[in-house]
Write a protein that holds these residues in place. Structure first.
Motif, mmCIF file in Angstrom:
data_model
loop_
_atom_site.group_PDB
_atom_site.id
_atom_site.type_symbol
_atom_site.label_atom_id
_atom_site.label_comp_id
_atom_site.label_asym_id
_atom_site.label_seq_id
_atom_site.Cartn_x
_atom_site.Cartn_y
_atom_site.Cartn_z
ATOM 1 N N ASN A 1 -9.077 4.412 -13.014
ATOM 2 C CA ASN A 1 -9.432 5.439 -12.039
ATOM 3 C C ASN A 1 -8.200 6.124 -11.453
ATOM 4 O O ASN A 1 -8.249 6.668 -10.352
ATOM 5 C CB ASN A 1 -10.277 4.831 -10.910
ATOM 6 C CG ASN A 1 -9.522 3.769 -10.140
ATOM 7 O OD1 ASN A 1 -8.698 3.059 -10.697
ATOM 8 N ND2 ASN A 1 -9.780 3.672 -8.846
ATOM 9 N N LYS B 1 4.263 1.431 -4.425
ATOM 10 C CA LYS B 1 5.258 0.842 -5.330
ATOM 11 C C LYS B 1 4.631 0.454 -6.671
ATOM 12 O O LYS B 1 5.123 0.820 -7.733
ATOM 13 C CB LYS B 1 5.889 -0.413 -4.689
ATOM 14 C CG LYS B 1 6.478 -0.161 -3.312
ATOM 15 C CD LYS B 1 7.142 -1.413 -2.732
ATOM 16 C CE LYS B 1 6.202 -2.597 -2.528
ATOM 17 N NZ LYS B 1 5.156 -2.373 -1.517
ATOM 18 N N THR B 2 3.536 -0.306 -6.616
ATOM 19 C CA THR B 2 2.912 -0.782 -7.852
ATOM 20 C C THR B 2 2.359 0.367 -8.681
ATOM 21 O O THR B 2 2.526 0.404 -9.907
ATOM 22 C CB THR B 2 1.794 -1.802 -7.522
ATOM 23 O OG1 THR B 2 2.404 -2.964 -6.954
ATOM 24 C CG2 THR B 2 1.004 -2.205 -8.752
ATOM 25 N N THR B 3 1.711 1.318 -8.026
ATOM 26 C CA THR B 3 1.141 2.455 -8.756
ATOM 27 C C THR B 3 2.233 3.206 -9.512
ATOM 28 O O THR B 3 2.062 3.566 -10.689
ATOM 29 C CB THR B 3 0.400 3.389 -7.779
ATOM 30 O OG1 THR B 3 -0.536 2.607 -7.023
ATOM 31 C CG2 THR B 3 -0.329 4.494 -8.510
ATOM 32 N N GLY C 1 0.798 -1.225 0.000
ATOM 33 C CA GLY C 1 0.000 0.000 0.000
ATOM 34 C C GLY C 1 0.833 1.278 0.000
ATOM 35 O O GLY C 1 0.289 2.381 0.034
HETATM 36 N N1 LIG Z 1 -7.136 0.601 -8.491
HETATM 37 C C1 LIG Z 1 -7.061 1.313 -7.358
HETATM 38 N N2 LIG Z 1 -8.073 2.168 -7.001
HETATM 39 C C2 LIG Z 1 -7.979 2.918 -5.883
HETATM 40 N N3 LIG Z 1 -6.942 2.901 -5.037
HETATM 41 C C3 LIG Z 1 -5.908 2.085 -5.312
HETATM 42 C C4 LIG Z 1 -5.913 1.235 -6.480
HETATM 43 N N4 LIG Z 1 -4.763 0.520 -6.488
HETATM 44 C C5 LIG Z 1 -4.066 0.892 -5.392
HETATM 45 N N5 LIG Z 1 -4.741 1.834 -4.677
HETATM 46 C C6 LIG Z 1 -4.282 2.522 -3.455
HETATM 47 O O1 LIG Z 1 -3.085 3.232 -3.748
HETATM 48 C C7 LIG Z 1 -2.158 3.133 -2.687
HETATM 49 C C8 LIG Z 1 -0.857 2.533 -3.207
HETATM 50 O O2 LIG Z 1 -1.092 1.189 -3.581
HETATM 51 P P1 LIG Z 1 -0.031 0.316 -4.390
HETATM 52 O O3 LIG Z 1 0.617 1.172 -5.396
HETATM 53 O O4 LIG Z 1 -0.708 -0.899 -4.845
HETATM 54 O O5 LIG Z 1 1.047 -0.023 -3.242
HETATM 55 P P2 LIG Z 1 2.121 -1.213 -3.142
HETATM 56 O O6 LIG Z 1 2.410 -1.707 -4.504
HETATM 57 O O7 LIG Z 1 3.286 -0.552 -2.496
HETATM 58 O O8 LIG Z 1 1.517 -2.254 -2.279
HETATM 59 C C9 LIG Z 1 -2.834 2.318 -1.599
HETATM 60 O O9 LIG Z 1 -3.423 3.222 -0.694
HETATM 61 C C10 LIG Z 1 -3.887 1.540 -2.363
HETATM 62 O O10 LIG Z 1 -4.976 1.241 -1.508
#
Ligand SMILES: Nc1ncnc2c1ncn2[C@@H]1O[C@H](COP(=O)(O)OP(=O)(O)O)[C@@H](O)[C@H]1O
Ligand SMILES: [Mg+2]
Length: 357
Positions: A60, A46-48, A43
């Protein structure tokens, strides 16, 4: 030479009418042949960030600001079409979730072959040779048979390896690997990370390695970038970050890793009268089409005592889940017997088995 340069990247997600900023002003660079690891708890963004770099943000999500440059070109200004032509060839992604990243109606071989033929002038035979070589490189056994299978016939770890094969197929300038080895056991994990090292050395591929596993990142990456709540908490050469972390948060992450140890559960009590489960000579084959067969289980026998915890351990694809499904009666064994509470479950009618479950 700088392959990737990200400057002040800020990203948001919409939920309902609200936009929520989840990545704030992230900046870093990545050089040829270098590996940078994104670490940080789940959370943390990283992935985003990784998705933004390859132009695959969720519907979104939006980029509020900042730039992303690949070999000096600003990708954030590129059209979706231009980005498409880049993907696979110059920049590729091993996605975090292998489950729904493959096309369910195309064979594994067709999907690996597709990227090869899209970007190279090769005939069918040459293509098949390259597909076979890639599948063996990522450690899939029986590649000739695997290439004819569909994704649902593979375990999660195998799908992950197919996605890795697709990502490395064209030796791109940049590979983004988002938790690429999370579904793999340690021996395959090492093989994959070694493979990325070879690509870095031989082709100068830069690797952005996303992981929640700081120990693994420290072993492999040249530099670490620690995410926390969408911000870069710490960024530096791996040795520096590990030896002298600047922030309390990084120190905490590091101490969590150093406290890691494997404990072996104590054997619980002495065996009671009759065992809970008896598996006797279980064998199972799966048809692979064209007369090929895969021996998933070969004469497996064991006993689980009441009140005990029994671990099935093995590489992905070694038969653990198939065995569990047979014990539960969701799958029929070709031969062998399963006793549950001294009842021969293999001989029960469908309804009786359901009741037993
Ligand atoms: N498709 C999505 N819609 C809304 N919020 C998202 C989505 N994907 C991730 N998030 C939110 O964005 C934040 C970063 O998530 P993410 O990039 O997946 O982190 P990590 O890869 O480090 O686990 C978190 O608060 C997560 O809940
Ligand atoms: Mg993630």
């Amino acid at each position: 030479m700088t392959v990737l340069s990200v400057e002040n990247l800020t990203l948001s997600y919409r939920s309902g009418r609200e936009w929520r900023e989840v990545v704030h002003n992230v900046s870093f660079t990545l050089g040829r042949g270098e590996m940078l690891a994104f670490v940080g708890e789940s959370g943390s963004g990283k992935t985003t960030t990784a998705q933004a770099i390859i132009g695959l943000l969720a519907d979104n999500a939006r980029r509020d600001g900042g730039s992303i440059r690949l070999n000096g070109e600003d990708l954030s200004q590129w059209s979706a079409k231009r980005l498409d032509s880049l993907r696979g060839a110059r920049i590729s992604l091993v996605p975090q979730d292998p489950g729904n990243s493959l096309n369910p109606v195309k064979t594994v071989g067709a999907q690996v072959g597709e990227i090869l033929r899209l970007h190279q002038k090769i005939d069918k035979a040459e293509c098949e040779q390259q597909v076979l070589a890639l599948l063996s490189k990522v450690g899939l056994s029986h590649p000739e048979q695997r290439m004819k299978q569909f994704p649902h016939q593979l375990s999660g770890g195998m799908k992950q390896r197919v996605l890795i094969a697709i990502a490395i197929a064209l030796r791109p300038d940049l590979i983004i690997a988002d938790e690429p080895t999370s579904a793999l056991d340690v021996t395959v994990q090492k093989r994959i990370l070694d493979l990325l090292d070879v690509l870095r050395r031989e082709s100068g591929t830069a690797v952005l390695f996303v992981t929640h596993d700081l120990a693994l990142a420290a072993q492999r990456a040249d530099r670490l970038l620690v995410f926390r709540n969408g911000e870069v908490q710490e960024h530096g050469a791996t040795a520096d970050v590990v030896r002298a972390p600047q922030h309390a948060y990084t120190r905490q992450l590091l101490s969590d890793v150093q406290g890691q140890r494997v404990t072996i559960a104590p054997v619980s009590g002495r065996p009671l009268a009759s065992p809970a489960i008896q598996a006797i000579g279980i064998s199972k084959r799966f048809a692979l089409g064209k007369g090929h067969q895969l021996q998933a289980l070969d004469n497996v026998s064991f006993v689980v005592q009441r009140g005990s915890t029994h671990a099935l351990v093995g590489e992905s694809g070694s038969g653990k889940t198939t065995l569990a499904r047979i014990l539960l009666g969701f799958e029929q064994a070709d031969s062998g017997q399963v006793n549950i509470d001294d009842i021969n479950a293999t001989s029960l009618s469908h309804e009786a088995r359901r009741q037993l479950r």
